[in-house]
Design an enzyme around this catalytic site. Structure first.
Site, mmCIF file in Angstrom:
data_model
loop_
_atom_site.group_PDB
_atom_site.id
_atom_site.type_symbol
_atom_site.label_atom_id
_atom_site.label_comp_id
_atom_site.label_asym_id
_atom_site.label_seq_id
_atom_site.Cartn_x
_atom_site.Cartn_y
_atom_site.Cartn_z
ATOM 1 N N ASP A 35 9.877 10.481 -18.479
ATOM 2 C CA ASP A 35 9.723 9.410 -17.646
ATOM 3 C C ASP A 35 11.246 9.102 -16.500
ATOM 4 O OD1 ASP A 35 7.289 9.048 -18.454
ATOM 5 O OD2 ASP A 35 7.953 7.808 -20.030
ATOM 6 N N GLU A 143 2.136 3.015 -21.216
ATOM 7 C CA GLU A 143 3.111 2.602 -21.878
ATOM 8 C C GLU A 143 3.139 0.809 -21.274
ATOM 9 O OE1 GLU A 143 6.737 5.510 -22.958
ATOM 10 O OE2 GLU A 143 6.496 4.370 -20.755
#
Length: 262
Positions: A35, A143
């Site tokens: 990420d 997330e």
């Protein structure tokens, strides 16, 4: 997903936002994970100054190595990229020695893990303020809006979120197109907040592929009655985390004072 077009869209969005805000660039915390590697690469492609900040706190050697490999590669490819390393381990240990001592427990472990994330957030904003940069978030859709797997006012404390509308699988696809180092592409996702080898899947109890499936099922209006076996287990994990972490996903509640009391 039209990967290249998505990349161009995000890069243009980042550049447009920063330009309109009168900001000179971006600061990104680089952890050695997919990420942060994708986020920093997207920021670099804007042509605006991009500062990659490495902030180890008792970090595993493998995570440090991957972060440094990515930063070195990014600096070779983009002249607008710079980096800085801030070892926050002494700061973390000093804080631990300053607060009142408590018995060891899972809650203490979690509190300390979140403290690590918040120390890093403060560090990123230090550099953002110093150089007139924006803090670019590294959270993905699963997330940020699925299970709330991030620290409130830690890695959740950002100025803008370039990949928060992308599923984890999308992030991997973009990472491959952006030529993120292979070591990062194949590494097991981890937040690195506990000083051990536990992965995100170890903590959550489900893989990102499973969570993406559960997120889709919830969006389609499915319930626990529609599944059994492992699918039921994963769906329950998703629903539980999605429920208990709504405080992260929703705006801060404000106590409205009735006009009659003013």
């Amino acid at each position: 997903m039209q990967t290249e077009k998505v990349i161009d869209h995000i890069v243009n969005w980042l550049k447009d936002y920063a330009t309109k805000a009168g900001i000179d660039g971006f600061v990104v915390g680089v952890s050695g994970g997919i990420d942060s590697a994708v986020t920093s690469s997207l920021c670099a492609k804007t042509g605006l100054k991009t500062l990659c900040v490495e902030m180890p706190i008792h970090q595993a050697a493998s995570q440090v190595t991957r972060a440094q490999e990515h930063i070195a590669q990014l600096k070779d490819r983009f002249s607008n990229v710079s980096d800085v390393r801030v070892d926050l381990t002494p700061v973390f240990e000093e804080l631990k020695s300053t607060v009142p001592a408590v018995e060891s427990s899972s809650q203490l472990d979690l509190s300390l893990a979140n403290t690590r994330a918040r120390l890093r957030m403060s560090t990123l904003y230090y550099f953002a303020g110093l150089y007139k940069y924006l803090v670019a978030g590294t959270g993905n859709k699963v997330e940020d809006f699925g299970v709330g797997f991030y620290t409130k006012y830690g890695d959740g404390g950002v100025d803008l979120s370039p990949i928060a509308d992308l599923l984890k699988s999308d992030v991997y696809a973009i990472g491959k197109a952006l030529e993120v180092p292979e070591s990062i592409q194949v590494a097991a996702p981890t937040d690195g907040l506990f000083g051990d080898s536990r992965s995100d899947e170890d903590q959550i109890g489900a893989s990102y592929d499973e969570l993406e499936w559960a997120m889709k099922m919830k969006d389609e209006g499915k319930t626990s009655d529609d599944f059994e076996g492992r699918k039921l287990e994963v769906f329950k994990i998703f629903i539980r985390l999605n429920t208990v972490n709504q405080h992260k996903m929703n705006p801060i509640p404000v106590c409205k004072i009735p006009i009659s009391l003013l």
